[in-house]
Structures are given as structure tokens and as C-alpha cells.
Design an enzyme around this catalytic site. Sequence first.
Site, PDB file in Angstrom:
ATOM      1  CG  HIS A  79      -1.859  -1.048   1.409  1.00  0.00           C
ATOM      2  ND1 HIS A  79      -1.752  -1.999   2.388  1.00  0.00           N
ATOM      3  CD2 HIS A  79      -2.990  -1.344   0.721  1.00  0.00           C
ATOM      4  CE1 HIS A  79      -2.775  -2.835   2.312  1.00  0.00           C
ATOM      5  NE2 HIS A  79      -3.539  -2.463   1.303  1.00  0.00           N
ATOM      6  CD  GLN A 109      -9.083  -3.870  -6.884  1.00  0.00           C
ATOM      7  OE1 GLN A 109      -9.892  -4.426  -6.151  1.00  0.00           O
ATOM      8  NE2 GLN A 109      -8.031  -3.237  -6.416  1.00  0.00           N
ATOM      9  CB  ILE A 120       5.381  -4.286  -2.791  1.00  0.00           C
ATOM     10  CG1 ILE A 120       5.289  -2.955  -3.537  1.00  0.00           C
ATOM     11  CG2 ILE A 120       6.490  -4.268  -1.746  1.00  0.00           C
ATOM     12  CD1 ILE A 120       6.560  -2.525  -4.234  1.00  0.00           C
ATOM     13  CG  MET A 169       4.467  -7.284   1.014  1.00  0.00           C
ATOM     14  SD  MET A 169       5.084  -5.751   1.670  1.00  0.00           S
ATOM     15  CE  MET A 169       6.805  -6.216   1.852  1.00  0.00           C
TER      16      MET A 169
END
Length: 296
Positions: A34, A150, A173, A181
Amino acid sequence: MQVIEAIEALRQQRKKLPGTLGLVPTMGALHDGHLALVETARSENDSVLVTIFINPTQFAANEDLDRYPRDLPGDLRLLEQCGVDLVFTPTPEVMYPARYQTYVIVEDVAQGLEGKQRPEHFRGVATVVAKLFNLAQADCAYFGQKDAQQVVVIRRMAYDLNFPLEIKIHPTIREADGLAMSSRNRYLNADERKAAPVLYRALQVVGAAYRSGERQPKILLQKAHDTLRTEALAQVEYVALNDARTLERVESPTDTPLLLSMAVRFGGTRLIDNCLLPLEFNDYAGLTATLGAINT
Ligand code: AMP
């Protein structure tokens, strides 16, 4: 950094933000994946808005809505360190008040892969992202390649509904051992966590075969299954090869960029991962830009 729960307050504060605005929608329990999106948004815009909302309409009744990880204080500390301007943390009642009845349905690209396993999922995703686009009035919105379908659904929706913003995609990542992650990784017990990087190994094995010239979809998929089978704890839900732009299933050799994607269960935890083929392919902006062309 201001933290806002109400729609009216968001609209007011948004108007005060100077210059271009980057939007990063999340469900919280933030990790370095994020934060990579947030940092990119920070470097490319004058202002940054992050949303934290666990969107109930994208979870089916049997899914993990109730136990989805939450850590608002920790998330806010991280976002403050990243220099975020606004954080929008609405409640479900703010986003879906009584008698709410409007949804966004993206058709073909939402139907296979995750859409097949989770039939209502992308209706919920497209609806909440459309609402966030309307509320944020951003110039750019940032999404992770980790959720490959998505990306295609949102890109399609933004194009079809003429949202006046640019969709930017960030590469996945990973942890040092290759595990992508994910907020859901914390559900894994020690043995499952040890087994989980097999997804990344499977992507790498197929990527290497592709690099040596293998184009036969059946053989590429077989290599992924063979690798996943080396971990007894991995229960494969699907492994698929699709056209990276249209998500049409690829059944014969082709040189157009491909999406290799998979969903695998470890005990009660469902993990997804993907890569583009060739592995070096990273022209996400190009994939977005070709949307007009593949419309016709
Ligand atoms: P989520 O909170 O899971 O809804 O994710 C919010 C955004 O972060 C989505 O656009 C995700 O695709 C993106 N994201 C999640 N995990 C990663 C990751 N490991 N690398 C890059 N982006 C990610």
C-alpha cells in the site's frame, strides 16, 4: 493530515487542496505494498488522498468481512509519515445509507478468474471505486498489479463511464522470499507462511519457460501446477492464462502480453498472485492507453 469520516466534510476539505490530487483507495491494515502506492502518489501529485474502507459489498456472505484485519491508529501513523494530506475513513452507513440501491456492473472482464470464484465481488469493487472517484475528484488514482483483474475492471469502468482521471498501476511489492504482500498474509500460521512463496516460485518457473520460447498455454499452465504441487499445503483453486488487456482466455500460442494468475488456499486463507508474461513487461500505462483501440 486530516482524517475525515463524513461526505460533506470530505467535499469541503478536498476543495481546499492545492494542485493535482492523487487518490489511493485501500481497505486498511496497511503494508509496504500500500505504502508504495501512496509514495508514488505523493511523488506525482501536489496533494494525496488515501481512503480506508472495508467495503462490505465486495465480500460474499461466507467470506472474511468480519475478521478482515483492522488497525486504524497504526495505518494513520504510517500515512502521516508518508506526507498524506487527507484520509477518508467512512463507515458502511456513510457509504451505503438506508435504501441504497445503485450499483456499477462491469461485464465481460469481471466474469472469469476472481469473478467466477467470487460472483458479487467486482460489482462491489466497481461500485465503491466509482463512488470514491466521484467524491475525490482526483487527477490520478493508484492501484496495485497484485489485484490484476481489479486493475482491468477499474480501467474498463473508468474508460466506459468517462471518469476524468488517469488510472496508474504499481507493480506488486513482495516479501524477501517472494510472497506478495497482502493484508491477508497475517492469517497464515507458521507452516502455511513457509509454504506460501510457492506461488511466486510457480510464476517464476513459467516466466523462465516463456523466456526460453515456450508459448503453448497448456505447457505453461502445467509448469505452474507442477510447481504448486511441490507444497502439500497448497490447495489450488485456479491457475489461468489470459490476454493481459481483455482477459480473454488464451488457448493457443501468442506473442501478445499475457496475464498468468492464480488463487491458492492454505488452510482457511486464500491467496492470489499473478505476473505478466514476458516477466519484464511493465508497460502498464501502455495497457491503459490501448483501451480505446481494443474497444473497436
Ligand atoms: P487493499 O487494501 O487490499 O484493497 O489494497 C489497496 C490497494 O493496494 C489495491 O490497489 C491493491 O492492489 C494494492 N496492493 C495490495 N497489495 C499490494 C502489493 N503487495 N503490491 C502492490 N500493490 C498492492
